[in-house]
Design a protein around this motif. Sequence first.
Motif, PDB file in Angstrom:
ATOM      1  N   ILE A 173     -31.229  19.379  -0.013  1.00 56.98           N
ATOM      2  CA  ILE A 173     -30.199  20.335  -0.435  1.00 56.98           C
ATOM      3  C   ILE A 173     -29.698  19.994  -1.839  1.00 56.98           C
ATOM      4  O   ILE A 173     -29.460  20.888  -2.667  1.00 56.98           O
ATOM      5  CB  ILE A 173     -29.044  20.354   0.571  1.00 56.98           C
ATOM      6  CG1 ILE A 173     -29.539  20.868   1.933  1.00 56.98           C
ATOM      7  CG2 ILE A 173     -27.886  21.213   0.072  1.00 56.98           C
ATOM      8  CD1 ILE A 173     -28.504  20.768   3.035  1.00 56.98           C
ATOM      9  N   GLY A 174     -29.555  18.685  -2.123  1.00 62.43           N
ATOM     10  CA  GLY A 174     -29.127  18.271  -3.457  1.00 62.43           C
ATOM     11  C   GLY A 174     -30.123  18.662  -4.529  1.00 62.43           C
ATOM     12  O   GLY A 174     -29.750  19.084  -5.630  1.00 62.43           O
ATOM     13  N   ILE A 175     -31.424  18.545  -4.227  1.00 62.45           N
ATOM     14  CA  ILE A 175     -32.460  18.963  -5.175  1.00 62.45           C
ATOM     15  C   ILE A 175     -32.342  20.458  -5.460  1.00 62.45           C
ATOM     16  O   ILE A 175     -32.436  20.908  -6.610  1.00 62.45           O
ATOM     17  CB  ILE A 175     -33.865  18.648  -4.619  1.00 62.45           C
ATOM     18  CG1 ILE A 175     -34.105  17.134  -4.608  1.00 62.45           C
ATOM     19  CG2 ILE A 175     -34.944  19.344  -5.442  1.00 62.45           C
ATOM     20  CD1 ILE A 175     -34.273  16.524  -5.966  1.00 62.45           C
ATOM     21  N   ALA A 176     -32.114  21.238  -4.410  1.00 65.64           N
ATOM     22  CA  ALA A 176     -31.952  22.690  -4.588  1.00 65.64           C
ATOM     23  C   ALA A 176     -30.755  22.995  -5.488  1.00 65.64           C
ATOM     24  O   ALA A 176     -30.811  23.902  -6.337  1.00 65.64           O
ATOM     25  CB  ALA A 176     -31.782  23.369  -3.228  1.00 65.64           C
ATOM     26  N   ALA A 177     -29.668  22.239  -5.313  1.00 60.66           N
ATOM     27  CA  ALA A 177     -28.477  22.442  -6.141  1.00 60.66           C
ATOM     28  C   ALA A 177     -28.780  22.143  -7.608  1.00 60.66           C
ATOM     29  O   ALA A 177     -28.346  22.873  -8.509  1.00 60.66           O
ATOM     30  CB  ALA A 177     -27.335  21.556  -5.645  1.00 60.66           C
ATOM     31  N   ILE A 178     -29.534  21.083  -7.873  1.00 58.55           N
ATOM     32  CA  ILE A 178     -29.849  20.712  -9.252  1.00 58.55           C
ATOM     33  C   ILE A 178     -30.761  21.742  -9.898  1.00 58.55           C
ATOM     34  O   ILE A 178     -30.568  22.138 -11.054  1.00 58.55           O
ATOM     35  CB  ILE A 178     -30.484  19.301  -9.291  1.00 58.55           C
ATOM     36  CG1 ILE A 178     -29.407  18.259  -8.984  1.00 58.55           C
ATOM     37  CG2 ILE A 178     -31.133  19.029 -10.639  1.00 58.55           C
ATOM     38  CD1 ILE A 178     -29.905  16.845  -8.946  1.00 58.55           C
ATOM     39  N   VAL A 179     -31.761  22.202  -9.166  1.00 56.17           N
ATOM     40  CA  VAL A 179     -32.669  23.227  -9.700  1.00 56.17           C
ATOM     41  C   VAL A 179     -31.896  24.489 -10.063  1.00 56.17           C
ATOM     42  O   VAL A 179     -32.071  25.075 -11.138  1.00 56.17           O
ATOM     43  CB  VAL A 179     -33.781  23.552  -8.679  1.00 56.17           C
ATOM     44  CG1 VAL A 179     -34.583  24.765  -9.136  1.00 56.17           C
ATOM     45  CG2 VAL A 179     -34.700  22.350  -8.503  1.00 56.17           C
ATOM     46  N   LEU A 180     -30.996  24.900  -9.169  1.00 52.12           N
ATOM     47  CA  LEU A 180     -30.183  26.082  -9.440  1.00 52.12           C
ATOM     48  C   LEU A 180     -29.236  25.843 -10.611  1.00 52.12           C
ATOM     49  O   LEU A 180     -28.996  26.735 -11.433  1.00 52.12           O
ATOM     50  CB  LEU A 180     -29.384  26.457  -8.186  1.00 52.12           C
ATOM     51  CG  LEU A 180     -28.537  27.739  -8.251  1.00 52.12           C
ATOM     52  CD1 LEU A 180     -29.409  28.943  -8.591  1.00 52.12           C
ATOM     53  CD2 LEU A 180     -27.809  27.966  -6.940  1.00 52.12           C
ATOM     54  N   GLY A 181     -28.706  24.612 -10.714  1.00 53.19           N
ATOM     55  CA  GLY A 181     -27.775  24.288 -11.790  1.00 53.19           C
ATOM     56  C   GLY A 181     -28.395  24.397 -13.167  1.00 53.19           C
ATOM     57  O   GLY A 181     -27.751  24.854 -14.120  1.00 53.19           O
ATOM     58  N   PHE A 182     -29.662  24.006 -13.308  1.00 62.96           N
ATOM     59  CA  PHE A 182     -30.312  24.067 -14.612  1.00 62.96           C
ATOM     60  C   PHE A 182     -30.643  25.496 -15.026  1.00 62.96           C
ATOM     61  O   PHE A 182     -30.977  25.743 -16.183  1.00 62.96           O
ATOM     62  CB  PHE A 182     -31.581  23.214 -14.609  1.00 62.96           C
ATOM     63  CG  PHE A 182     -31.325  21.769 -14.920  1.00 62.96           C
ATOM     64  CD1 PHE A 182     -31.047  21.360 -16.208  1.00 62.96           C
ATOM     65  CD2 PHE A 182     -31.326  20.818 -13.905  1.00 62.96           C
ATOM     66  CE1 PHE A 182     -30.793  20.033 -16.501  1.00 62.96           C
ATOM     67  CE2 PHE A 182     -31.077  19.487 -14.184  1.00 62.96           C
ATOM     68  CZ  PHE A 182     -30.811  19.082 -15.494  1.00 62.96           C
ATOM     69  N   ARG A 183     -30.529  26.434 -14.096  1.00 60.43           N
ATOM     70  CA  ARG A 183     -30.818  27.829 -14.427  1.00 60.43           C
ATOM     71  C   ARG A 183     -29.551  28.615 -14.759  1.00 60.43           C
ATOM     72  O   ARG A 183     -29.619  29.797 -15.091  1.00 60.43           O
ATOM     73  CB  ARG A 183     -31.529  28.494 -13.242  1.00 60.43           C
ATOM     74  CG  ARG A 183     -32.876  27.878 -12.925  1.00 60.43           C
ATOM     75  CD  ARG A 183     -33.470  28.452 -11.656  1.00 60.43           C
ATOM     76  NE  ARG A 183     -33.691  29.881 -11.750  1.00 60.43           N
ATOM     77  CZ  ARG A 183     -34.113  30.634 -10.741  1.00 60.43           C
ATOM     78  NH1 ARG A 183     -34.342  30.072  -9.550  1.00 60.43           N
ATOM     79  NH2 ARG A 183     -34.297  31.929 -10.901  1.00 60.43           N
ATOM     80  N   LEU A 184     -28.397  27.958 -14.685  1.00 61.42           N
ATOM     81  CA  LEU A 184     -27.142  28.658 -14.927  1.00 61.42           C
ATOM     82  C   LEU A 184     -26.875  28.802 -16.411  1.00 61.42           C
ATOM     83  O   LEU A 184     -27.353  28.019 -17.232  1.00 61.42           O
ATOM     84  CB  LEU A 184     -25.981  27.898 -14.269  1.00 61.42           C
ATOM     85  CG  LEU A 184     -26.033  27.765 -12.751  1.00 61.42           C
ATOM     86  CD1 LEU A 184     -24.849  26.953 -12.262  1.00 61.42           C
ATOM     87  CD2 LEU A 184     -26.051  29.136 -12.090  1.00 61.42           C
TER      88      LEU A 184
END
Length: 372
Positions: free
Chosen positions: A258-269
């Motif tokens: 879940i943390g990896i998913a959060a980081i991937v989404l964060g870099f796309r913001l």
Amino acid sequence: MAASSSVRLLLLCLLGFCVALSHQRSSDSCGTARVAVASHVPFDSTSFRCVAAWKQEDFVLRYKNTGPSEWSFILSAPDKGSYVAVGFSGKGAMVGSSAVVGWASNGKGTVKQYYLGGKSPDECPANKGLLKLIKNKSVVVSHSGRLYLAFQLSTDYPQPHLIYAVGPDGNLPSGNSLHLSMHRNMVSRSFNYTSGMASNSGGSGDSAFPPERKHGLLGMMGWGVLMPIGMMTARYFRQLDPCWFYSHMAIQVAGFAIGIAAIVLGFRLNEDGLKNLYVHKALGIAILVMATLQVMAILARPDKTSKVRRFWNWYHHNIGRAAILVAIGNIFLGLSIAQEVSAYIVSYGVFVAVWVIAVAAFEMKRCYADDD
């Protein structure tokens, strides 16, 4: 007597007609085929899309993609001797966005860009901002009791949140600094330029979970909730062997994913000029590195009888603790940067407080058990 009544009736009718006429003269709608001040707008305003942007303040927005990397806007609002503004934001927050502000005084219109770096006038400087206003293509016109703010932006696609604001009546920016007084009213809308549909930022439907909030909730759940709970299962429930080990592994792997998913989404913001964002990113990367080291440590775990097992234990335990502490701090930093609603901050704060109390209680129990 009858003549007097007739005169009064006539006066009332005339008064009603004048009021209705006054209201009509100060209104604007998307039913009008051509904008009332088209001859004063420094670009072709035909075939613009039109939306009732903010019904409470009678804001009407017209817009069009008028060329490659060129978007044109005309905002219409009642002229009450105040400024009107439309801001563009990647996440819906006022702070960190840039706004086009217009007002009219003594028959002269003024258009300025402001960078909304904070909530005080000193933090919102004029002639600053991230928008690329096309030169000589901005104008404010006062006509029939309404202000028309027209401007063009050089951009492939405008940011997805529009922030509308209106200043206090009879209070206009003045002096060399042109400081904006606190807005009388404002609203943030998530806007789809293709369909012309708008919704309140943070309201119901899909806008309740914009990408920024999804990133925050995923990071909070993965790094900030599951990993601390997984740590507790390994440290305080070893008497439940081997259940503690499999529970610890399952919780930590889920938190890591879940943390990896959060980081991937964060870099796309969209960064949107927010303060402390690079610190938040750097801490997020540090958490990812430490969590990855933990996964690698599991794969390289020596046998219990090995001489290096105690060094592995020291490494695994302390890296894990450091990752959890940094994650908790970074989650609160992220909530602060995003100016998230207090419910999220309070809820996570309560979880952290309960977790700290539980850890302290279990540690005291371990100490007493060791003494015995």
